[in-house]
Design a protein around this motif. Structure first.
Motif, PDB file in Angstrom:
ATOM      1  N   ILE A   1       0.818  -1.202   0.000  1.00  0.00           N
ATOM      2  CA  ILE A   1       0.000   0.000   0.000  1.00  0.00           C
ATOM      3  C   ILE A   1       0.854   1.255   0.000  1.00  0.00           C
ATOM      4  O   ILE A   1       0.542   2.231  -0.678  1.00  0.00           O
ATOM      5  CB  ILE A   1      -0.968  -0.018   1.199  1.00  0.00           C
TER       6      ILE A   1
ATOM      7  N   THR B   1       2.096   2.420  -3.391  1.00  0.00           N
ATOM      8  CA  THR B   1       1.062   2.922  -4.288  1.00  0.00           C
ATOM      9  C   THR B   1       0.450   4.231  -3.826  1.00  0.00           C
ATOM     10  O   THR B   1       0.122   5.096  -4.642  1.00  0.00           O
ATOM     11  CB  THR B   1      -0.057   1.869  -4.440  1.00  0.00           C
ATOM     12  N   ALA B   2       0.269   4.400  -2.526  1.00  0.00           N
ATOM     13  CA  ALA B   2      -0.476   5.538  -1.992  1.00  0.00           C
ATOM     14  C   ALA B   2       0.463   6.589  -1.428  1.00  0.00           C
ATOM     15  O   ALA B   2       1.039   6.411  -0.358  1.00  0.00           O
ATOM     16  CB  ALA B   2      -1.442   5.065  -0.913  1.00  0.00           C
TER      17      ALA B   2
ATOM     18  N   VAL C   1      -9.883   6.471   1.771  1.00  0.00           N
ATOM     19  CA  VAL C   1     -10.795   7.099   0.805  1.00  0.00           C
ATOM     20  C   VAL C   1     -11.007   8.564   1.151  1.00  0.00           C
ATOM     21  O   VAL C   1     -11.014   9.434   0.269  1.00  0.00           O
ATOM     22  CB  VAL C   1     -12.141   6.352   0.775  1.00  0.00           C
TER      23      VAL C   1
ATOM     24  N   LYS D   1      -8.487  10.812  -0.081  1.00  0.00           N
ATOM     25  CA  LYS D   1      -8.365  10.740  -1.539  1.00  0.00           C
ATOM     26  C   LYS D   1      -7.058  10.077  -1.980  1.00  0.00           C
ATOM     27  O   LYS D   1      -6.459  10.441  -2.996  1.00  0.00           O
ATOM     28  CB  LYS D   1      -8.499  12.131  -2.161  1.00  0.00           C
ATOM     29  N   LEU D   2      -6.629   9.080  -1.202  1.00  0.00           N
ATOM     30  CA  LEU D   2      -5.461   8.294  -1.596  1.00  0.00           C
ATOM     31  C   LEU D   2      -5.844   7.247  -2.637  1.00  0.00           C
ATOM     32  O   LEU D   2      -4.990   6.694  -3.324  1.00  0.00           O
ATOM     33  CB  LEU D   2      -4.853   7.599  -0.372  1.00  0.00           C
ATOM     34  N   GLY D   3      -7.114   6.983  -2.732  1.00  0.00           N
ATOM     35  CA  GLY D   3      -7.626   5.995  -3.682  1.00  0.00           C
ATOM     36  C   GLY D   3      -9.054   5.652  -3.308  1.00  0.00           C
ATOM     37  O   GLY D   3      -9.588   6.121  -2.294  1.00  0.00           O
ATOM     38  N   SER D   4      -9.674   4.845  -4.136  1.00  0.00           N
ATOM     39  CA  SER D   4     -11.046   4.433  -3.878  1.00  0.00           C
ATOM     40  C   SER D   4     -11.077   3.273  -2.882  1.00  0.00           C
ATOM     41  O   SER D   4     -10.044   2.658  -2.584  1.00  0.00           O
ATOM     42  CB  SER D   4     -11.720   4.004  -5.175  1.00  0.00           C
ATOM     43  N   GLU D   5     -12.267   2.965  -2.389  1.00  0.00           N
ATOM     44  CA  GLU D   5     -12.419   1.825  -1.491  1.00  0.00           C
ATOM     45  C   GLU D   5     -12.020   0.535  -2.195  1.00  0.00           C
ATOM     46  O   GLU D   5     -11.360  -0.326  -1.608  1.00  0.00           O
ATOM     47  CB  GLU D   5     -13.870   1.730  -1.021  1.00  0.00           C
TER      48      GLU D   5
ATOM     49  N   GLU E   1      -9.869   0.234  -4.642  1.00  0.00           N
ATOM     50  CA  GLU E   1      -8.411   0.207  -4.803  1.00  0.00           C
ATOM     51  C   GLU E   1      -7.730  -0.165  -3.485  1.00  0.00           C
ATOM     52  O   GLU E   1      -6.762  -0.933  -3.474  1.00  0.00           O
ATOM     53  CB  GLU E   1      -7.921   1.573  -5.287  1.00  0.00           C
ATOM     54  N   ALA E   2      -8.241   0.372  -2.378  1.00  0.00           N
ATOM     55  CA  ALA E   2      -7.659   0.062  -1.075  1.00  0.00           C
ATOM     56  C   ALA E   2      -7.787  -1.418  -0.764  1.00  0.00           C
ATOM     57  O   ALA E   2      -6.839  -2.059  -0.287  1.00  0.00           O
ATOM     58  CB  ALA E   2      -8.340   0.886   0.013  1.00  0.00           C
TER      59      ALA E   2
ATOM     60  N   LEU F   1      -5.377  -3.458  -2.860  1.00  0.00           N
ATOM     61  CA  LEU F   1      -4.016  -3.399  -2.333  1.00  0.00           C
ATOM     62  C   LEU F   1      -3.873  -4.280  -1.098  1.00  0.00           C
ATOM     63  O   LEU F   1      -2.855  -4.942  -0.910  1.00  0.00           O
ATOM     64  CB  LEU F   1      -3.650  -1.948  -2.004  1.00  0.00           C
TER      65      LEU F   1
END
Length: 214
Positions: A11, A14-15, A46, A49-53, A55-56, A59
């Motif tokens: 994670i 990516t984030a 979420v 705004k590190l990514g969508s649910e 996407e989380a 990961l």
């Protein structure tokens, strides 16, 4: 044991947190990474705004897959038992104890975040319990040779099942050491904040009793 715990790095890579930020945002950023990695909780991930649910959770699954594949490959876990060990692995991750403290900005623009944690004592008692179960298996086979598997693969499967049962028993009553603190540096590189890889690897190790499990 150290190779098994690798979920957080999936994670972190990516984030990243971009742009200008504050002490509170950096603190929440590390909290979001830890919650998504260990608790499978994408709420803050979420919200920041590190990514969508989705996407989380993808990961998280990637990190779990990486850790459990290492575990299953190392121990030659039969295919039909991999699902059981995956669930055990996720249960173990969900039980980690940590609290993200204050973030302090440094002169070079990076932040030092304090993390309070209680080391989970899981691997050593699991190995101890498995040793007892395995000894009992061999004792039973020795006393009653007819009960011993004639196929080596079947014998190994029973030993792996004993390992699964050992992990389940230990996790059901898992214990922790007293609170300790560590720090994680959040570094600014090209206007992108990212946790220091060495600090993250250290955190992943000290949350569990990987060093004591010989």
């Amino acid at each position: 044991m150290k190779k098994i715990i690798s979920i957080l790095l999936c994670i972190v890579i990516t984030a990243s947190l971009t742009g200008c930020t504050s002490d509170n945002e950096v603190q929440r950023y590390l909290q979001a990474l830890l919650d998504a990695s260990y608790k499978n909780d994408p709420t803050l991930f979420v919200d920041m705004k590190l990514g969508s649910e989705k996407e989380a959770q993808a990961l998280y699954s990637q990190g779990v897959d990486t850790g459990i594949e290492t575990f299953c490959t190392t121990l030659s876990v039969p295919e039909e038992l991999k699902g059981d060990f995956r669930q055990i692995y996720m249960d173990m991750l969900s039980k980690v104890h940590y609290t993200v403290g204050d973030a302090e900005k440094q002169s070079d623009g990076s932040y030092i975040v304090t993390v309070t944690y209680e080391k989970m004592i899981v691997f050593q008692p699991m190995l101890d319990t498995h040793a007892i179960k395995t000894a009992q298996l061999y004792k039973t086979w020795g006393e009653n040779p007819a009960s011993a598997p004639t196929d080596e693969n079947e014998m190994m499967k029973l030993i792996i099942v004993a390992l699964k049962e050992s992990m389940e028993e230990v996790l059901a009553n898992v214990t922790y050491e007293q609170e300790q603190t560590t720090t994680v540096r959040i570094e600014l590189v090209d206007m992108v904040y990212t946790p220091n890889t060495s600090d993250i690897q250290n955190l992943e190790m000290i949350l569990f009793d990987t060093d004591s499990a010989k």
